[in-house]
Enzyme design. Structure first.
Site, PDB file in Angstrom:
ATOM      1  N   GLY A  29     -50.646  30.231  26.604  1.00 31.82           N
ATOM      2  CA  GLY A  29     -51.090  29.579  25.069  1.00 31.82           C
ATOM      3  C   GLY A  29     -49.923  29.519  24.360  1.00 31.82           C
TER       4      GLY A  29
ATOM      5  CG  HIS B 245     -44.395  24.207  23.725  1.00 29.33           C
ATOM      6  ND1 HIS B 245     -43.935  23.693  24.890  1.00 29.33           N
ATOM      7  CD2 HIS B 245     -44.150  25.580  23.803  1.00 29.33           C
ATOM      8  CE1 HIS B 245     -43.251  24.622  25.630  1.00 29.33           C
ATOM      9  NE2 HIS B 245     -43.557  25.552  25.311  1.00 29.33           N
TER      10      HIS B 245
ATOM     11  CG  HIS C 234     -47.480  24.966  27.217  1.00 29.21           C
ATOM     12  ND1 HIS C 234     -47.002  25.401  26.225  1.00 29.21           N
ATOM     13  CD2 HIS C 234     -47.358  25.958  28.368  1.00 29.21           C
ATOM     14  CE1 HIS C 234     -46.376  26.480  26.166  1.00 29.21           C
ATOM     15  NE2 HIS C 234     -46.605  26.960  27.421  1.00 29.21           N
TER      16      HIS C 234
ATOM     17  CG  ASP D  69     -40.685  29.971  32.753  1.00 31.18           C
ATOM     18  OD1 ASP D  69     -40.050  30.715  32.266  1.00 31.18           O
ATOM     19  OD2 ASP D  69     -41.540  29.211  32.260  1.00 31.18           O
TER      20      ASP D  69
ATOM     21  CD  GLN E 128     -44.001  31.290  36.038  1.00 32.60           C
ATOM     22  OE1 GLN E 128     -44.243  32.293  35.377  1.00 32.60           O
ATOM     23  NE2 GLN E 128     -44.260  30.175  35.553  1.00 32.60           N
TER      24      GLN E 128
ATOM     25  CB  VAL F 194     -40.429  19.242  27.422  1.00 35.45           C
ATOM     26  CG1 VAL F 194     -40.582  18.566  26.186  1.00 35.45           C
ATOM     27  CG2 VAL F 194     -41.474  18.812  28.360  1.00 35.45           C
TER      28      VAL F 194
ATOM     29  CE  LYS G 167     -40.266  20.268  22.011  1.00 35.15           C
ATOM     30  NZ  LYS G 167     -41.018  20.189  20.561  1.00 35.15           N
ATOM     31  CB  SER G 168     -39.514  28.670  24.772  1.00 32.54           C
ATOM     32  OG  SER G 168     -39.951  29.968  24.618  1.00 32.54           O
TER      33      SER G 168
ATOM     34  NE  ARG H 246     -41.110  35.924  25.174  1.00 34.02           N
ATOM     35  CZ  ARG H 246     -41.738  35.853  26.228  1.00 34.02           C
ATOM     36  NH1 ARG H 246     -41.404  34.762  27.145  1.00 34.02           N
ATOM     37  NH2 ARG H 246     -42.394  36.928  26.669  1.00 34.02           N
TER      38      ARG H 246
END
Length: 287
Positions: A31, A34, A37, A150, A153, A176, A184-185, A187
């Site tokens: 969630g 941005h 995603h 990530d 991951q 991105v 972009k994150s 956090r």
């Protein structure tokens, strides 16, 4: 767009779509969405008949001193973005829907999860592998989409899918970035204005590393020395790691090749940020 909060709602809809012969893409998220995603959603919509996104802050991938309680959340905004990008169903369960009170079954991995972020987040990838396994069983997608930011991951999920014979294609999507290069994150919202300015040292160091690699350097120690020197020029940057690892098994290498990964984790203030590049990939655009 369908908003599902229970596993049964999802499986009923998936069964209906599969009965029609439709292909399904899955975009797992925590969630606070941005443009990064959104790029996953766009890729899934382009390649599948139906796209499902999950919005679930997964508690079992957070350590006891990490930011589970304060992780940013805005489900209304998330739904607006998902609908705008053509998502057909969002799965937004409560933790109790995903994990029984006496839940005790986990999916763990050796080797790939022990380096980079796994050194300081020892339970993190066990939590990631477990929740992705559950989502794959619930949604049964043809393809699942992850961001390259990530990168560890992504490598771990690819290996898990291979090792455990999941019938799904794992699709990695490019990082991105903001106009100044910062990846972009969710956090990034933690950063103060001063910290936000300082944070561009990550992407500038990534660009420096790419330039060094493009010049023909293949010695990991030489590359890392120059990248660490650049990070040290920013007083607010507290470096957790900068490493070069094999692109498939995430193990450190002394001499690297195309396809290997150069990755970093850096704290700006109290905010932990990550960035990376794959040797041989096109250079990022950083002002």
């Amino acid at each position: 767009m369908i908003i599902a909060t229970t596993i049964q709602e999802v499986t009923d809809q998936i069964n209906a779509w599969k009965a029609e012969g439709l292909t399904i893409g899955l975009c797992p998220t925590m969630g606070y969405l941005h443009e990064g995603h959104a790029s996953l959603m766009d890729a899934s919509v382009k390649r599948n008949d139906r796209t499902v996104a999950s919005v679930f802050v997964n508690p079992i991938q957070f350590g006891p001193k990490e930011d589970l309680a304060t992780y940013p959340r805005d489900f209304d905004h998330d739904c607006q973005l998902l609908e705008a990008h053509g998502v057909d169903m969002v799965f937004h369960p409560e933790p109790s829907e995903m994990y029984f009170d006496d839940f005790c079954t986990y999916v763990d991995m050796d080797v790939l999860s022990k380096t980079l972020c796994g050194k300081t987040r020892p339970i993190h990838f066990r939590g990631v592998c477990t929740v992705i396994t559950k989502l794959l069983h619930i949604v049964r997608p043809d393809r699942i989409f992850f961001g390259q930011k990530d990168a560890q991951q992504l490598a771990i999920i690819r290996r898990m899918v291979r090792d455990l014979n999941f019938d799904v294609e794992v699709v990695g999507c490019p990082i991105v970035r903001e106009a100044d290069g910062l990846a972009k994150s969710s956090r990034n919202t933690y950063l103060s204005p001063e910290e936000r300015k300082a944070a561009v040292i990550l992407s500038r160091t990534i660009r420096l590393g790419q330039e060094i690699c493009a010049g023909g350097e293949r010695n990991a120690a030489a590359l890392l020395e120059k990248m660490k020197e650049n990070l040290a020029s920013e007083p607010l940057a507290d470096v957790e790691y900068v490493e070069v690892v094999d692109g498939l098994n995430m193990q450190p290498v002394e001499q690297f090749k195309e396809g290997d990964l150069v990755a970093m984790a850096v704290r700006i203030g109290s905010t932990r940020l990550i960035d990376n590049f794959t040797v041989g990939d096109p250079m990022i655009q950083v002002r």
